[in-house]
Design an enzyme around this catalytic site. Sequence first.
Site: not given
Length: 509
Positions: A261, A295
């Site tokens: 990720e 993010c």
Amino acid sequence: MIEKELKSLGIANICEGTSTGKHWFSNGETIVSTSPVDGKNSGRVSCTDKSDYERLVAAARTAKQEWANFPAPQRGEIVRQLGEKLRLHKSALGKLVSYEMGKSYQEGLGEVQEMIDICDFAVGLSRQLYGFTMHSERPEHRMYEQYHPLGIVGIISAFNFPVAVWAWNATLALVCGNVIIWKGSEKTPLCSIACQKILAEVLIENSLPEGISSICTGAADVGRWMAEDNRIDLLSATGSTKMGKQVAASVASRLGKSLLELGGNNAIIVTAHADLKMTIMAAVFGAVGTAGQRCTSTRRLIVHEDLYAQVRDALIGAYQQLKIGNPLNTTNHIGPLIDVDAVKNYLSALKEIKKQGGKILIDGEVLKGEGYESNCYVRPVVAEVENHYAIVQKETFAPILYLIKYRGEVSEAIKLQNEVAQGLSSSIMTNNLQEAEYFLSHRGSDCGIANVNIGTSGAEIGGAFGGEKETGGGRESGSDAWKAYMRRQTNTINYSNALPLAQGIKFDF
């Protein structure tokens, strides 16, 4: 500032260096946890050295078979108890997250709630680890698929979500029958210790092996040990694309499994049919929430020319109302960046925007004076740019929002959105059904997350979380993400008295 919370979480003595828990505290060099809120040191944590690491891997290997032998619903019961303890410690842990990382207290509480939610999800999942059956071409044969635990799951998490991302991985890995080894961020070590302490209490109360869950603390060298260790059956890593490429290469060189990720460069497309009020709310929170250090933070706002001036002016007005300061003060909207290095990256990005031809509408600066002693507080920025600028193509972990104009059909905006290396989160603001459906079609967003009339930031645990391209391709949290933590096996059972071969092959002798 958080002495009471540290005490309630049972880690005050650890931070003073007077306790050496067997598998959740180490004896190597020391990391000082310095809060970006006020610049004060909140604790010292020993780093994991190589002998510590070997010891905790040995403990994990000892524990993994016993843990895998427990029926999945019983493993789910342990995760349920973890969720109950998190409920008891929600306020204290949320405040620790806020103080050590710098996000607002409300966001800290939200992160702990996300942990609680994923515990609930994992408990239900523990009774739903489904396989599949299929018809065999051979008479009196049965075929099916089932899933088994992998063994040891390594977790590397980042500072911006110091507890929730661990919980995404840990809860699913545990109910799937794996044991876990966690390297939290060296920038938020107290959060890691607090979570491990809470889970360790559950394990002790149930007379379970301590090696079911371990933590290791340190910088890149510790992550490298995990990536190169063929005893780690799956390494789930969250962080920058640069870090992810290094992890991927190391794990792939041993033919191991990784779940990545990584970075995001997320855009909200604002069409001529967008609701202006909803658009501004989504864009502002997406851009300044967690001081732009998610993010999924909104980096780019791609606006149709017919609505561009209204969006620009409304953004300027909204930004003028934002309050910047101590994130534990709930009247403030924005806390600090994580450290002075992040501030340097922010200032460097501002220089590049101007150098490459951008126009800064709301100028940035490092805030000084009372309440800003850590030198980590910065003013959020809005800049008019072109999508092709090198600085726009790069992810900068800071509250910088790029305003980009598009003309023509929504396909032109989608083309701009997709013209970056990352592919995590995306959004379109429109009340036009055709535009929304086009955005969600195979011709639309190339991101792992695509939203309509909500922002890019803030994901529910029920859906699989992750992205494409340089975001890494991994999926965590909800849906069927649990399959990443298990190995898949196809089984065929012959209950006849003959041995027919597949594809009608004859083999007689």
